[in-house]
Design a protein around this motif. Structure first.
Motif, PDB file in Angstrom:
ATOM      1  N   ILE A   1       8.721  -5.844  -6.271  1.00 15.10           N
ATOM      2  CA  ILE A   1       7.410  -5.204  -6.395  1.00 15.10           C
ATOM      3  C   ILE A   1       6.733  -5.198  -5.028  1.00 15.10           C
ATOM      4  O   ILE A   1       6.618  -6.242  -4.389  1.00 15.10           O
ATOM      5  CB  ILE A   1       6.514  -5.942  -7.408  1.00 15.10           C
ATOM      6  CG1 ILE A   1       7.187  -6.007  -8.771  1.00 15.10           C
ATOM      7  CG2 ILE A   1       5.155  -5.266  -7.510  1.00 15.10           C
ATOM      8  CD1 ILE A   1       6.436  -6.826  -9.798  1.00 15.10           C
ATOM      9  N   LYS A   2       6.281  -4.048  -4.577  1.00 14.58           N
ATOM     10  CA  LYS A   2       5.609  -3.956  -3.289  1.00 14.58           C
ATOM     11  C   LYS A   2       4.105  -4.112  -3.513  1.00 14.58           C
ATOM     12  O   LYS A   2       3.406  -3.161  -3.851  1.00 14.58           O
ATOM     13  CB  LYS A   2       5.941  -2.630  -2.613  1.00 14.58           C
ATOM     14  CG  LYS A   2       5.639  -2.615  -1.117  1.00 14.58           C
ATOM     15  CD  LYS A   2       6.230  -1.380  -0.469  1.00 14.58           C
ATOM     16  CE  LYS A   2       5.981  -1.349   1.032  1.00 14.58           C
ATOM     17  NZ  LYS A   2       6.646  -2.441   1.760  1.00 14.58           N
ATOM     18  N   LEU A   3       3.606  -5.344  -3.325  1.00 16.88           N
ATOM     19  CA  LEU A   3       2.205  -5.640  -3.601  1.00 16.88           C
ATOM     20  C   LEU A   3       1.297  -5.299  -2.431  1.00 16.88           C
ATOM     21  O   LEU A   3       0.151  -4.916  -2.618  1.00 16.88           O
ATOM     22  CB  LEU A   3       2.056  -7.133  -3.940  1.00 16.88           C
ATOM     23  CG  LEU A   3       2.858  -7.634  -5.150  1.00 16.88           C
ATOM     24  CD1 LEU A   3       2.700  -9.134  -5.300  1.00 16.88           C
ATOM     25  CD2 LEU A   3       2.403  -6.919  -6.417  1.00 16.88           C
ATOM     26  N   VAL A   4       1.814  -5.459  -1.208  1.00 16.96           N
ATOM     27  CA  VAL A   4       1.032  -5.196   0.001  1.00 16.96           C
ATOM     28  C   VAL A   4       1.776  -4.143   0.809  1.00 16.96           C
ATOM     29  O   VAL A   4       2.965  -4.334   1.121  1.00 16.96           O
ATOM     30  CB  VAL A   4       0.850  -6.483   0.832  1.00 16.96           C
ATOM     31  CG1 VAL A   4      -0.024  -6.215   2.054  1.00 16.96           C
ATOM     32  CG2 VAL A   4       0.242  -7.599  -0.021  1.00 16.96           C
ATOM     33  N   PRO A   5       1.134  -3.030   1.163  1.00 16.50           N
ATOM     34  CA  PRO A   5       1.853  -1.948   1.856  1.00 16.50           C
ATOM     35  C   PRO A   5       2.559  -2.380   3.130  1.00 16.50           C
ATOM     36  O   PRO A   5       3.630  -1.866   3.448  1.00 16.50           O
ATOM     37  CB  PRO A   5       0.731  -0.934   2.153  1.00 16.50           C
ATOM     38  CG  PRO A   5      -0.303  -1.191   1.107  1.00 16.50           C
ATOM     39  CD  PRO A   5      -0.259  -2.664   0.848  1.00 16.50           C
ATOM     40  N   SER A   6       1.977  -3.327   3.867  1.00 14.30           N
ATOM     41  CA  SER A   6       2.553  -3.729   5.146  1.00 14.30           C
ATOM     42  C   SER A   6       3.657  -4.766   5.022  1.00 14.30           C
ATOM     43  O   SER A   6       4.378  -5.036   5.986  1.00 14.30           O
ATOM     44  CB  SER A   6       1.458  -4.278   6.062  1.00 14.30           C
ATOM     45  OG  SER A   6       0.830  -5.408   5.473  1.00 14.30           O
TER      46      SER A   6
END
Length: 240
Positions: A1-6
Motif C-alpha cells: 500500500i502506498k500511503l505516502v507519495p514520496s
C-alpha cells in the motif's frame, strides 16, 4: 500500500499515515517493511525490501535513530546493508520542536541505486567501500555519500540486524569523500574520536561538521584524483 507519495509502498500492517507513524515509533511493534519498486517494470527479479524502525538507542549512545535494514541485496551478490540515521528535529514555532515523523525518502532510493548497480553493472560494495551521492541529499548539498564497514566492538543490542554478512553505512560530508577513497580506515577512526565512540559510530548525523577540511594541494587530494582516474578506467566510479 502506498500511503505516502514520496515513500515506497508498505507491505505489512499500516493502512493510514497515522497508523504508519505509530507502527514506526512503537517499540514493541515489528519493523515496517517497504518494497522498492524496480526501475524496469515487468522484468522478473527479486524484490528489494527495506525494514524500517525508529529506535531509541538508550543503551550507550542515547539517540533516536531511524533504522534501515535491507532484505534482498544477497540476490545480486551484495551484502545486506544497515543504516542508522539520527532522527531530525526542526523548530516548528518559537517555543516548540517537531520531531521527524516519517523516514527520509532519500535513504530508500539510495539503497535501491546500490541494488541496481549490483544487479545491472555487477558493482558491489565491500568492507571499507563507499558510495557518492550527487547533488542535494537529505536536504543538504554538503552530504557526500556513505562509507561502509563491518561491525566490530560497537554495541548492537537494540538493532534489528540482518543475517551476516552485512555492512553498516555511515553518512559522509563532501570534504570527507577524498579520505573515504584513499584512507577509509583513518576516516572511520577519526569519526570515532569525534563522537567519542570506539572504533567508530554506527549512527549517522545530518549536517554535522566535517572531520576533515579542504584538502587543497595535498597528497590526499593527489591520491584521490589518481583513484578517480583509475575508477573511470575500470568503469566503477563511486563504488569500492
Amino acid at each position: 500500500i502506498k500511503l505516502v507519495p514520496s515513500l515506497p509502498p508498505v507491505v505489512n500492517g499500516p493502512e493510514s499515515i497515522e497508523q504508519l507513524q505509530c507502527a514506526l515509533a512503537d517499540p514493541v511493534a515489528p519493523s515496517v517493511v517497504f518494497a522498492m519498486q524496480p526501475s524496469q517494470p515487468g522484468v522478473d527479479r527479486h524484490l528489494l525490501l527495506v525494514r524500517v524502525k525508529l529506535l531509541r538507542l538508550d543503551c550507550c549512545v542515547r539517540r533516536k535513530c531511524w533504522s534501515f535494514t535491507t532484505c534482498g541485496m544477497r540476490w545480486v551478490a551484495q551484502d545486506e546493508i544497515v543504516i542508522l540515521l539520527e532522527q531530525q528535529s526542526d523548530a516548528s514555532t518559537e517555543n516548540s520542536v517537531m520531531d521527524e515523523l516519517l523516514p527520509p525518502e532519500d535513504i530508500f532510493y539510495h539503497l535501491l541505486s546500490i541494488y541496481e548497480e549490483a544487479m545491472n553493472k555487477h558493482h558491489v560494495i565491500i568492507n571499507l567501500g563507499h558510495t557518492v551521492t550527487p547533488g542535494t541529499f537529505l536536504g543538504s548539498t554538503e552530504h557526500g555519500g556513505f562509507l561502509f564497514f563491518r561491525t566490530t566492538f560497537q554495541c548492537v543490542q537494540q538493532l534489528p540486524l540482518p543475517p551476516p554478512p552485512y555492512l553498516v553505512g555511515v553518512l559522509l560530508q563532501r570534504w570527507e569523500i577524498p579520505w573515504a577513497k584513499v584512507f577509509p580506515l583513518r576516516l572511520l577512526l577519526r569519526l570515532g574520536a569525534e563522537f567519542r565512540y570506539y572504533p567508530c559510530p554506527l549512527f549517522s548525523v545530518r549536517k554535522r561538521k566535517s572531520v576533515f577540511g579542504e584538502v587543497g594541494h595535498t597528497i590526499v587530494n593527489l591520491l584521490a584524483a589518481m583513484w578517480k582516474n583509475n575508477q573511470r578506467t575500470t568503469g566503477r566510479d563511486g563504488y569500492a
